[in-house]
Motif scaffolding. Structure first.
Motif, PDB file in Angstrom:
ATOM      1  N   ALA A 293       0.840  -1.200   0.000  1.00  0.00           N
ATOM      2  CA  ALA A 293       0.000   0.000   0.000  1.00  0.00           C
ATOM      3  C   ALA A 293       0.870   1.243   0.000  1.00  0.00           C
ATOM      4  O   ALA A 293       2.017   1.218   0.480  1.00  0.00           O
ATOM      5  CB  ALA A 293      -0.903   0.008   1.230  1.00  0.00           C
ATOM      6  N   ASP A 294       0.322   2.322  -0.547  1.00  0.00           N
ATOM      7  CA  ASP A 294       0.957   3.623  -0.383  1.00  0.00           C
ATOM      8  C   ASP A 294      -0.116   4.695  -0.260  1.00  0.00           C
ATOM      9  O   ASP A 294      -1.312   4.417  -0.355  1.00  0.00           O
ATOM     10  CB  ASP A 294       1.980   3.929  -1.485  1.00  0.00           C
ATOM     11  N   ALA A 295       0.325   5.937  -0.026  1.00  0.00           N
ATOM     12  CA  ALA A 295      -0.607   7.007   0.295  1.00  0.00           C
ATOM     13  C   ALA A 295      -1.436   7.466  -0.887  1.00  0.00           C
ATOM     14  O   ALA A 295      -2.519   8.028  -0.701  1.00  0.00           O
ATOM     15  CB  ALA A 295       0.151   8.202   0.874  1.00  0.00           C
ATOM     16  N   VAL A 296      -0.969   7.239  -2.110  1.00  0.00           N
ATOM     17  CA  VAL A 296      -1.642   7.805  -3.276  1.00  0.00           C
ATOM     18  C   VAL A 296      -2.303   6.766  -4.177  1.00  0.00           C
ATOM     19  O   VAL A 296      -3.292   7.072  -4.858  1.00  0.00           O
ATOM     20  CB  VAL A 296      -0.672   8.678  -4.111  1.00  0.00           C
ATOM     21  N   ASN A 297      -1.786   5.545  -4.199  1.00  0.00           N
ATOM     22  CA  ASN A 297      -2.319   4.525  -5.109  1.00  0.00           C
ATOM     23  C   ASN A 297      -3.210   3.504  -4.430  1.00  0.00           C
ATOM     24  O   ASN A 297      -3.900   2.745  -5.110  1.00  0.00           O
ATOM     25  CB  ASN A 297      -1.164   3.797  -5.814  1.00  0.00           C
ATOM     26  N   GLY A 298      -3.206   3.444  -3.101  1.00  0.00           N
ATOM     27  CA  GLY A 298      -4.110   2.555  -2.404  1.00  0.00           C
ATOM     28  C   GLY A 298      -3.488   1.251  -1.942  1.00  0.00           C
ATOM     29  O   GLY A 298      -2.278   1.170  -1.703  1.00  0.00           O
ATOM     30  N   VAL A 299      -4.335   0.224  -1.850  1.00  0.00           N
ATOM     31  CA  VAL A 299      -3.984  -1.031  -1.187  1.00  0.00           C
ATOM     32  C   VAL A 299      -4.236  -2.210  -2.115  1.00  0.00           C
ATOM     33  O   VAL A 299      -5.305  -2.323  -2.716  1.00  0.00           O
ATOM     34  CB  VAL A 299      -4.827  -1.202   0.099  1.00  0.00           C
ATOM     35  N   VAL A 300      -3.260  -3.105  -2.219  1.00  0.00           N
ATOM     36  CA  VAL A 300      -3.416  -4.341  -2.979  1.00  0.00           C
ATOM     37  C   VAL A 300      -2.938  -5.508  -2.122  1.00  0.00           C
ATOM     38  O   VAL A 300      -2.180  -5.338  -1.172  1.00  0.00           O
ATOM     39  CB  VAL A 300      -2.629  -4.322  -4.308  1.00  0.00           C
ATOM     40  N   ARG A 301      -3.405  -6.698  -2.470  1.00  0.00           N
ATOM     41  CA  ARG A 301      -2.933  -7.888  -1.775  1.00  0.00           C
ATOM     42  C   ARG A 301      -2.524  -8.950  -2.772  1.00  0.00           C
ATOM     43  O   ARG A 301      -3.077  -9.074  -3.860  1.00  0.00           O
ATOM     44  CB  ARG A 301      -3.971  -8.427  -0.805  1.00  0.00           C
ATOM     45  N   ILE A 302      -1.522  -9.701  -2.402  1.00  0.00           N
ATOM     46  CA  ILE A 302      -1.066 -10.846  -3.186  1.00  0.00           C
ATOM     47  C   ILE A 302      -1.581 -12.089  -2.468  1.00  0.00           C
ATOM     48  O   ILE A 302      -1.154 -12.405  -1.361  1.00  0.00           O
ATOM     49  CB  ILE A 302       0.465 -10.885  -3.296  1.00  0.00           C
TER      50      ILE A 302
END
Length: 248
Positions: free
Chosen positions: A194-203
């Protein structure tokens, strides 16, 4: 190499990439969603603005009417060791979620400043909350990264209870391809970026997927850097992409 040192090496590598880089790799290997969780907002950024990565530590809230008993401990004191490999992931049972804004039916906050104070103390890497949070200034003063659907002021205990820790969380959303309502599962131990500008992903935990993602991302990022340089020199985007990505 021990399991601990292997995990730390993976996290060190993942933190060098953005959620967009991870999504590109996941799409390449068959995950049409790119592992992306829409609608989350960053309310407290990593102190250096970089990506955050960690293994999910899952906490599930349910209505007080849920037949399951509340867990007999405070989840924040049970983050698995080593805690500095973990991202806290807090969710609601599907019956408290909606696919449309505000994405849940609960006005109470699920997470507050004291929880971040403890998580930060044990060096947890951040918190992702599929619901509301409160005490935003406290998270920010800690420099502790937090993502959520929104904010609230009321504590959760009058409406919901923690019924599971370390168990799967199903997130209700619309499928990005055909627009149908679906659920995306986060398992305890899934890798989160995750980061502040692009959001959250999971593997997701699937055989060989993490290894494929880690091998593909550096090559894909390097290729796109060359594409960008070509475009700056006047090459058409389509031609540059075709040439530079030919061997990916």
């Amino acid at each position: 190499m021990s399991k601990v040192s292997t995990t730390k090496k993976v996290l060190q590598t993942l933190t060098q990439f953005t959620p967009c880089d991870v999504s590109d790799a996941l799409v390449k290997f068959g995950d049409k969603s790119g592992g992306y969780f829409p609608n989350l907002t960053n309310y407290s950024s990593p102190s250096d603005g970089s990506s955050v990565s960690g293994k999910a530590f899952t906490v599930l809230y349910a209505p007080l009417s849920d037949p399951r008993p509340a867990v007999a401990f405070n989840y924040i004191d049970c983050i698995p060791s080593p805690a500095d490999e973990r991202i806290l992931v807090i969710g609601l049972t599907p019956n408290l979620q909606t696919a449309n804004a505000p994405y849940h039916t609960l006005t109470n906050a699920l997470y507050g400043g004291l929880m971040s104070t403890r998580a930060n103390y044990v060096k947890c890497r951040g918190s992702v909350v599929f619901g509301r949070i409160r005490d935003v200034s406290e998270h920010r003063s800690l420099g502790y990264p937090v993502w959520s659907y929104g904010v609230g002021s009321t504590a959760p205990k009058v409406s919901v209870k923690v019924v599971a820790v370390g168990e799967p969380i199903d997130v209700v959303m619309y499928d990005g391809v055909d627009g149908k309502q679906t659920q995306m599962r986060i398992n305890d131990g899934d890798y989160i970026v995750a980061d502040a500008v692009n959001g959250v992903v999971r593997i997701a935990e699937k055989a060989g997927l993490l290894e494929k993602v880690l091998e593909y991302m550096p090559r894909a990022v390097a290729a796109d850097e060359l594409v960008a340089e070509d475009i700056k020199q006047g090459v058409e985007a389509g031609k540059a992409q075709k040439a530079r990505r030919a061997n990916l």
